[in-house]
Design a protein around this motif. Structure first.
Motif, PDB file in Angstrom:
ATOM      1  N   GLY A   1       0.826  -1.202   0.000  1.00 16.13           N
ATOM      2  CA  GLY A   1       0.000   0.000   0.000  1.00 16.13           C
ATOM      3  C   GLY A   1       0.857   1.247   0.000  1.00 16.13           C
ATOM      4  O   GLY A   1       2.092   1.174  -0.094  1.00 16.13           O
ATOM      5  N   ASN A   2       0.226   2.411   0.134  1.00 23.61           N
ATOM      6  CA  ASN A   2       0.985   3.657   0.065  1.00 23.61           C
ATOM      7  C   ASN A   2       1.862   3.879   1.299  1.00 23.61           C
ATOM      8  O   ASN A   2       2.824   4.635   1.247  1.00 23.61           O
ATOM      9  N   HIS A   3       1.562   3.213   2.419  1.00 24.67           N
ATOM     10  CA  HIS A   3       2.421   3.335   3.600  1.00 24.67           C
ATOM     11  C   HIS A   3       3.668   2.454   3.493  1.00 24.67           C
ATOM     12  O   HIS A   3       4.659   2.706   4.170  1.00 24.67           O
ATOM     13  N   ASP A   4       3.588   1.401   2.705  1.00 23.29           N
ATOM     14  CA  ASP A   4       4.687   0.434   2.635  1.00 23.29           C
ATOM     15  C   ASP A   4       5.815   0.925   1.735  1.00 23.29           C
ATOM     16  O   ASP A   4       5.592   1.684   0.786  1.00 23.29           O
TER      17      ASP A   4
ATOM     18  N   PRO B   1       0.038  -3.744  -6.686  1.00 24.12           N
ATOM     19  CA  PRO B   1       0.659  -2.927  -5.640  1.00 24.12           C
ATOM     20  C   PRO B   1       0.281  -1.464  -5.823  1.00 24.12           C
ATOM     21  O   PRO B   1      -0.147  -1.054  -6.912  1.00 24.12           O
ATOM     22  N   TYR B   2       0.420  -0.677  -4.754  1.00 20.25           N
ATOM     23  CA  TYR B   2       0.151   0.751  -4.888  1.00 20.25           C
ATOM     24  C   TYR B   2       1.066   1.335  -5.950  1.00 20.25           C
ATOM     25  O   TYR B   2       2.290   1.142  -5.928  1.00 20.25           O
ATOM     26  N   LEU B   3       0.470   2.058  -6.898  1.00 18.81           N
ATOM     27  CA  LEU B   3       1.209   2.601  -8.037  1.00 18.81           C
ATOM     28  C   LEU B   3       1.163   4.124  -8.006  1.00 18.81           C
ATOM     29  O   LEU B   3       0.104   4.725  -8.198  1.00 18.81           O
ATOM     30  N   GLU B   4       2.300   4.748  -7.732  1.00 20.45           N
ATOM     31  CA  GLU B   4       2.414   6.206  -7.782  1.00 20.45           C
ATOM     32  C   GLU B   4       2.600   6.626  -9.231  1.00 20.45           C
ATOM     33  O   GLU B   4       3.588   6.242  -9.870  1.00 20.45           O
TER      34      GLU B   4
ATOM     35  N   SER C   1      -2.822  10.458 -12.715  1.00 20.44           N
ATOM     36  CA  SER C   1      -3.655  10.271 -11.533  1.00 20.44           C
ATOM     37  C   SER C   1      -3.801   8.786 -11.241  1.00 20.44           C
ATOM     38  O   SER C   1      -3.492   7.925 -12.073  1.00 20.44           O
ATOM     39  N   GLN C   2      -4.285   8.502 -10.046  1.00 24.87           N
ATOM     40  CA  GLN C   2      -4.578   7.114  -9.695  1.00 24.87           C
ATOM     41  C   GLN C   2      -5.661   6.536 -10.607  1.00 24.87           C
ATOM     42  O   GLN C   2      -5.598   5.380 -10.999  1.00 24.87           O
TER      43      GLN C   2
ATOM     44  N   ILE D   1      -3.989   9.570  -0.477  1.00 27.40           N
ATOM     45  CA  ILE D   1      -2.729   9.276  -1.133  1.00 27.40           C
ATOM     46  C   ILE D   1      -2.086  10.554  -1.670  1.00 27.40           C
ATOM     47  O   ILE D   1      -0.890  10.735  -1.607  1.00 27.40           O
ATOM     48  N   ARG D   2      -2.898  11.492  -2.154  1.00 28.01           N
ATOM     49  CA  ARG D   2      -2.434  12.845  -2.445  1.00 28.01           C
ATOM     50  C   ARG D   2      -3.591  13.783  -2.186  1.00 28.01           C
ATOM     51  O   ARG D   2      -4.752  13.379  -2.146  1.00 28.01           O
TER      52      ARG D   2
END
Length: 384
Positions: free
Chosen positions: A82-85, A129-132, A147-148, A191-192
């Motif tokens: 996730g975004n914290h990991d 997985p979280y994708l920035e 964007s997400q 996330i943003r």
């Protein structure tokens, strides 16, 4: 096939300065027991495994121990970040884990499912997985990924294309902020900032079930798109939200049923409101003496050392707030501004009282008393 959908373990997160590792360990042990009791085939963990990108050693131990216990209970395990990991740190140990435990953190793997067979054929698990967007857009040249919503839309296109070739049933595991969810203020850190990263539910059209993470309370967006929430309460804003996971059954045709499996709450969270004397002595608060407590005392003025006094009764009082009843609306002036505006000593004292009483200045009786004191002092100085 029986699937357990969990998310947002946030291993290593503290609660008002207190470690949550022991409490989380106990709750996850119950989750392992549920996996055995309900004969779960696959456990999916939808991101925010850790609370930070650089967790302490004890956090890794808790994760490894729990994954092994889930495997020993007979389940395959699929984990994504996730975004914290930190994807790199979470993915590092994946090669060291036993077969049957998959940790997916590489964006390049989004179109390559973990396929698990049951009596009705294959089920393809697409862990995303979280994708920035700013970090992964170079992987897909010629595609606008700002964007997400755009990024997950593109990735889900890859998933659907792959699934069209493979055939069979499918489950998507993702970590994002989806349109229509009710977030808990101060809990789910977006996330943003802004609305760019809200992902439409329609992005996830196609799979038989979509296991989402990021929101700490369970939510059902459609029958097949859900958030499981966190296994622990990490904020007083979550105190009224149940903890647990979704038990998902797939049959030969796809999604058959979804059932909520509750997890225990090691220590309830409660917000108590009253004057400080009421909080310290009122019998109606006795049932909460062993709970995590957010105390809001309503006295008109701040009280001396309220935290220490409250913790004599509520051992686990975690936070204290001064919330006076009938506080005067803020007039927009700070204390310095009120002092500058004072025309005499009485108004100067009134400014001070307004500052310490959340906007409520001197009463009429107090003004009369202050006038008497000031006049007496003036008279004394004049005759000296």
């Amino acid at each position: 096939m029986r699937i357990l959908h969990t998310s947002d373990w946030h291993i290593g997160r503290s609660f008002h300065g207190h470690s949550t590792l022991d409490a989380l360990r106990g709750v996850l042990d119950v989750l392992v027991e549920q996996v055995s009791e309900h004969r779960i085939d696959v456990v999916v963990l939808a991101g925010d495994v850790f609370d930070s990108a650089a967790p302490a050693a004890a956090c890794y131990s808790l994760l490894s121990d729990t994954l092994v216990k889930l495997s020993d209970a007979g389940a395959r395990v699929i984990v994504t970040s996730g975004n914290h990991d930190s994807a790199a740190r979470l993915g590092f140990q994946s090669a060291l884990l036993r077969p049957g435990i998959s940790v997916v953190t590489d964006p390049a793997s989004v179109g390559a499912p973990v396929t698990i067979d049951d009596a009705d054929g294959p089920v393809h698990f697409y862990a995303i997985p979280y994708l920035e967007p700013a970090i992964v857009r170079h992987r897909w040249e010629g595609v606008e990924l700002r964007s997400q919503a755009q990024t997950l839309g593109h990735v889900m296109g890859i998933v659907r294309d792959d699934l069209a070739e493979r055939g069979g049933r499918s489950v998507v595991v993702s970590h994002c902020f989806t349109a229509g969810v009710e977030a808990t203020p101060g809990v789910e850190r977006e996330i943003r900032q802004g609305g760019l990263d809200v992902v439409p539910v329609s992005v996830f059209d196609g799979p038989d079930y979509v296991a989402l993470g990021h929101i700490h309370g369970r939510q059902t967006l459609t029958d097949r798109v859900r958030y499981a929430g966190a296994p622990l309460h990490y904020s007083f804003g979550e105190g009224d939200k149940p903890r647990g996971s979704w038990l998902v059954d797939l049959d030969a045709a796809g999604l058959a049923s979804v059932e909520w499996l509750a997890l225990p709450v090691p220590r309830p969270l409660v917000t108590l409101r009253g004057t400080l004397d009421e909080l310290l002595g009122d019998p109606r608060f006795a049932e909460h003496e062993q709970s995590w407590v957010c105390a809001q005392y309503t006295d008109p003025t701040p009280q001396l050392d309220p935290m220490r006094r409250l913790q004599h009764r509520f051992t686990h009082c975690a936070t204290v707030m001064h919330a006076p009843i009938g506080a005067v609306a803020d007039d927009g002036r700070d204390y310095a501004g009120r002092v500058r505006a004072a025309r005499d000593d009485v108004e100067l004292v009134d400014a001070f009282l307004a500052h310490v009483r959340a906007g409520e200045g001197a009463s009429a009786d107090e003004v009369t008393l202050m006038r008497e004191v000031v006049d007496a002092r003036t008279l004394t100085e004049a005759t000296a």
